[in-house]
Design a protein around this motif. Structure first.
Motif, mmCIF file in Angstrom:
data_model
loop_
_atom_site.group_PDB
_atom_site.id
_atom_site.type_symbol
_atom_site.label_atom_id
_atom_site.label_comp_id
_atom_site.label_asym_id
_atom_site.label_seq_id
_atom_site.Cartn_x
_atom_site.Cartn_y
_atom_site.Cartn_z
ATOM 1 N N GLY A 1 3.411 -0.540 5.091
ATOM 2 C CA GLY A 1 2.646 -1.404 4.206
ATOM 3 C C GLY A 1 1.537 -2.148 4.940
ATOM 4 N N LEU A 2 1.820 -2.611 6.143
ATOM 5 C CA LEU A 2 0.804 -3.308 6.931
ATOM 6 C C LEU A 2 -0.341 -2.378 7.325
ATOM 7 N N VAL A 3 -0.015 -1.143 7.684
ATOM 8 C CA VAL A 3 -1.079 -0.188 8.028
ATOM 9 C C VAL A 3 -1.890 0.158 6.780
ATOM 10 N N GLY A 4 -1.217 0.320 5.645
ATOM 11 C CA GLY A 4 -1.941 0.551 4.390
ATOM 12 C C GLY A 4 -2.876 -0.600 4.064
ATOM 13 N N LEU A 5 -2.413 -1.823 4.250
ATOM 14 C CA LEU A 5 -3.252 -2.999 4.060
ATOM 15 C C LEU A 5 -4.414 -2.989 5.057
ATOM 16 N N GLY A 6 -4.134 -2.548 6.277
ATOM 17 C CA GLY A 6 -5.191 -2.450 7.290
ATOM 18 C C GLY A 6 -6.299 -1.504 6.867
ATOM 19 N N PHE A 7 -5.930 -0.392 6.245
ATOM 20 C CA PHE A 7 -6.958 0.534 5.766
ATOM 21 C C PHE A 7 -7.760 -0.080 4.621
ATOM 22 N N ALA A 8 -7.120 -0.827 3.751
ATOM 23 C CA ALA A 8 -7.854 -1.500 2.673
ATOM 24 C C ALA A 8 -8.810 -2.545 3.244
ATOM 25 N N ILE B 1 -9.157 6.281 2.813
ATOM 26 C CA ILE B 1 -8.550 6.075 1.490
ATOM 27 C C ILE B 1 -7.272 6.909 1.362
ATOM 28 N N ALA B 2 -7.322 8.150 1.837
ATOM 29 C CA ALA B 2 -6.119 8.998 1.776
ATOM 30 C C ALA B 2 -4.979 8.382 2.581
ATOM 31 N N LEU B 3 -5.277 7.868 3.769
ATOM 32 C CA LEU B 3 -4.230 7.259 4.592
ATOM 33 C C LEU B 3 -3.751 5.938 3.995
ATOM 34 N N CYS B 4 -4.617 5.211 3.341
ATOM 35 C CA CYS B 4 -4.200 3.987 2.646
ATOM 36 C C CYS B 4 -3.181 4.328 1.561
ATOM 37 N N ILE B 5 -3.493 5.323 0.753
ATOM 38 C CA ILE B 5 -2.562 5.749 -0.308
ATOM 39 C C ILE B 5 -1.258 6.259 0.295
ATOM 40 N N TYR B 6 -1.347 7.034 1.377
ATOM 41 C CA TYR B 6 -0.152 7.555 2.053
ATOM 42 C C TYR B 6 0.737 6.408 2.530
ATOM 43 N N HIS B 7 0.162 5.431 3.231
ATOM 44 C CA HIS B 7 0.978 4.357 3.801
ATOM 45 C C HIS B 7 1.561 3.446 2.730
ATOM 46 N N VAL B 8 0.802 3.165 1.689
ATOM 47 C CA VAL B 8 1.326 2.325 0.612
ATOM 48 C C VAL B 8 2.459 3.051 -0.116
ATOM 49 N N THR B 9 2.303 4.350 -0.324
ATOM 50 C CA THR B 9 3.360 5.140 -0.966
ATOM 51 C C THR B 9 4.606 5.192 -0.078
ATOM 52 N N CYS B 10 4.418 5.441 1.211
ATOM 53 C CA CYS B 10 5.566 5.449 2.132
ATOM 54 C C CYS B 10 6.273 4.099 2.122
ATOM 55 N N SER B 11 5.509 3.035 2.094
ATOM 56 C CA SER B 11 6.095 1.702 2.064
ATOM 57 C C SER B 11 6.965 1.507 0.825
ATOM 58 N N THR B 12 6.444 1.902 -0.312
ATOM 59 C CA THR B 12 7.190 1.765 -1.563
ATOM 60 C C THR B 12 8.458 2.609 -1.551
ATOM 61 N N ARG C 1 18.222 -8.653 4.743
ATOM 62 C CA ARG C 1 17.823 -7.314 4.300
ATOM 63 C C ARG C 1 16.834 -6.653 5.257
ATOM 64 N N ALA C 2 16.918 -6.991 6.531
ATOM 65 C CA ALA C 2 16.062 -6.382 7.544
ATOM 66 C C ALA C 2 16.758 -5.135 8.085
ATOM 67 N N THR C 3 16.706 -4.072 7.307
ATOM 68 C CA THR C 3 17.286 -2.793 7.710
ATOM 69 C C THR C 3 16.190 -1.928 8.323
ATOM 70 N N PRO C 4 16.550 -0.872 9.038
ATOM 71 C CA PRO C 4 15.513 0.008 9.599
ATOM 72 C C PRO C 4 14.563 0.556 8.531
ATOM 73 N N GLU C 5 15.084 0.861 7.351
ATOM 74 C CA GLU C 5 14.242 1.394 6.285
ATOM 75 C C GLU C 5 13.206 0.357 5.824
ATOM 76 N N VAL C 6 13.648 -0.891 5.680
ATOM 77 C CA VAL C 6 12.746 -1.948 5.215
ATOM 78 C C VAL C 6 11.713 -2.278 6.297
ATOM 79 N N VAL C 7 12.133 -2.323 7.548
ATOM 80 C CA VAL C 7 11.183 -2.594 8.632
ATOM 81 C C VAL C 7 10.148 -1.472 8.723
ATOM 82 N N TRP C 8 10.597 -0.238 8.627
ATOM 83 C CA TRP C 8 9.697 0.914 8.657
ATOM 84 C C TRP C 8 8.737 0.841 7.459
#
Length: 152
Positions: free
Chosen positions: A125-132, A81-92, A113-120
């Motif tokens: 976001g995908l890893v956060g979704l994976g934890f969910a 859950i902590a890593l899910c919140i971390y990854h979703v927050t990083c994504s945002t 709009r495929a910049t390094p920041e958006v891809v990262w």
């Protein structure tokens, strides 16, 4: 006679995905933060990068340690859950960040709009979704183990 409960799930691979996504930043941020491809690095940002890298290194180590543990353990579930919140927050944060990585994937990618920041941010976001998904896929295992523990 009760059915045995599978204690491990193939969805646990998400812990390794967290490790793969974040360990490069942890290593680079701890040993050579000036070589990170970020704009406007000063002493303050370097300290924060090192602190962030230390935190990320800790979560990467924790992910490696819990990967093989049974899914019903409260510590593994709390870390997920902590890593899910971390990854979703990083994504945002990365989706809404101004350009701070001076690299480009080319004019076509920039037009979408495929910049390094958006891809990262997308990867986070995908890893956060994976934890969910891991949480939902293994909640029955945790419930079955809790029920079995109450019977004893």
């Amino acid at each position: 006679m009760s059915q045995p409960v599978a204690a491990n799930s193939p969805f646990s691979v998400v812990f390794l995905l967290h490790f793969a996504l974040d360990v490069p930043m942890a290593i680079q941020g701890l040993w050579s933060p000036l070589r990170l491809p970020f704009l406007q690095l000063n002493n303050t940002t370097l300290v924060f990068i090192k602190l962030y890298a230390a935190l990320v290194a800790g979560t990467c180590l924790a992910s490696l340690l819990v990967f093989g543990l049974p899914e019903f353990l409260p510590g593994k579930r709390a870390l997920a859950i902590a890593l899910c919140i971390y990854h979703v927050t990083c994504s945002t944060v990365l989706f809404n960040a101004p350009r701070f990585i001076p690299h480009s994937f080319g004019a076509l990618a920039e037009s979408y709009r495929a910049t390094p920041e958006v891809v990262w941010g997308t990867l986070h976001g995908l890893v956060g979704l994976g934890f969910a998904i891991w949480w939902q896929a293994t909640v029955q295992i945790a419930a079955a183990m809790a029920k079995a523990a109450k019977r004893q």
